[in-house]
Design a protein around this motif. Structure first.
Motif, PDB file in Angstrom:
ATOM      1  N   ALA A  29       0.831  -1.207   0.000  1.00  0.00           N
ATOM      2  CA  ALA A  29       0.000   0.000   0.000  1.00  0.00           C
ATOM      3  C   ALA A  29       0.855   1.243   0.000  1.00  0.00           C
ATOM      4  N   ALA A  30       1.967   1.201   0.721  1.00  0.00           N
ATOM      5  CA  ALA A  30       2.988   2.259   0.728  1.00  0.00           C
ATOM      6  C   ALA A  30       2.420   3.677   0.730  1.00  0.00           C
ATOM      7  N   GLY A  31       1.386   3.921   1.530  1.00  0.00           N
ATOM      8  CA  GLY A  31       0.831   5.266   1.630  1.00  0.00           C
ATOM      9  C   GLY A  31      -0.134   5.642   0.530  1.00  0.00           C
ATOM     10  N   ARG A  32      -0.276   4.781  -0.477  1.00  0.00           N
ATOM     11  CA  ARG A  32      -1.226   5.076  -1.563  1.00  0.00           C
ATOM     12  C   ARG A  32      -2.656   4.828  -1.107  1.00  0.00           C
ATOM     13  N   VAL A  33      -2.831   3.832  -0.231  1.00  0.00           N
ATOM     14  CA  VAL A  33      -4.115   3.537   0.393  1.00  0.00           C
ATOM     15  C   VAL A  33      -3.845   3.155   1.841  1.00  0.00           C
ATOM     16  N   ASP A  34      -4.875   3.245   2.675  1.00  0.00           N
ATOM     17  CA  ASP A  34      -4.775   2.848   4.077  1.00  0.00           C
ATOM     18  C   ASP A  34      -5.544   1.548   4.269  1.00  0.00           C
ATOM     19  N   PRO A  35      -4.840   0.405   4.388  1.00  0.00           N
ATOM     20  CA  PRO A  35      -5.538  -0.860   4.587  1.00  0.00           C
ATOM     21  C   PRO A  35      -5.955  -1.051   6.041  1.00  0.00           C
ATOM     22  N   THR A  36      -7.153  -1.558   6.241  1.00  0.00           N
ATOM     23  CA  THR A  36      -7.667  -1.859   7.570  1.00  0.00           C
ATOM     24  C   THR A  36      -8.773  -2.888   7.422  1.00  0.00           C
ATOM     25  N   PHE A  37      -9.393  -3.243   8.528  1.00  0.00           N
ATOM     26  CA  PHE A  37     -10.526  -4.160   8.457  1.00  0.00           C
ATOM     27  C   PHE A  37     -11.511  -3.856   9.568  1.00  0.00           C
ATOM     28  N   SER A  38     -12.783  -4.200   9.295  1.00  0.00           N
ATOM     29  CA  SER A  38     -13.835  -3.913  10.260  1.00  0.00           C
ATOM     30  C   SER A  38     -14.535  -5.177  10.750  1.00  0.00           C
TER      31      SER A  38
END
Length: 134
Positions: A29-38
């Motif tokens: 992701a390298a700052g291009r997107v913020d990965p997370t989960f819910s």
């Protein structure tokens, strides 16, 4: 629709658990997107949001529009996607049945989400602030 208009991408892996998929997504992701989960599932599902698009960023806008100081605000969370929001407010609470990452983050624990814990915390805060007015 232009790619710049996309604010969230869902990544699914039938063979990778959610937590492993989320961990694996951080470096690419390298700052291009913020990965997370819910939520957690065996078939991994990771939410990849545009940088700066989160519950915390939305809450900042709402607080600014209403002149609310973040130190006075309260938020409740149970999953890792709630961490930025909880770090923003002065009264953060984690649900007792939340993800282990949340329980280990050091925030006060509100109680169980299915047992009226949010309402109980709000009720306590209102009583601390003073008597209710009709």
């Amino acid at each position: 629709m232009a790619f710049d208009d996309v604010v969230k991408l869902l990544a699914l892996s039938p063979s990778t658990h959610t937590e492993a998929l989320a961990a694996a997504a951080v470096e690419p992701a390298a700052g291009r997107v913020d990965p997370t989960f819910s939520f957690v599932r065996d078939e991994g599902l990771v939410e990849c949001s545009a940088p700066g698009v989160s519950k915390a960023s939305a809450l900042k806008v709402v607080m600014a529009e209403r002149g609310i100081d973040s130190g006075q605000a309260m938020a409740f969370g149970d999953m890792p996607n709630d961490l930025p929001m909880l770090r923003l407010v002065g009264h953060p609470y984690v649900m007792a049945n939340g993800h282990r990452i949340m329980l280990e983050a050091g925030f006060p624990i509100a109680g169980y989400s299915d047992d009226g814990a949010v309402g109980a915390v709000i009720d306590r805060m209102l009583h601390i602030a003073g008597p209710r007015r009709p």
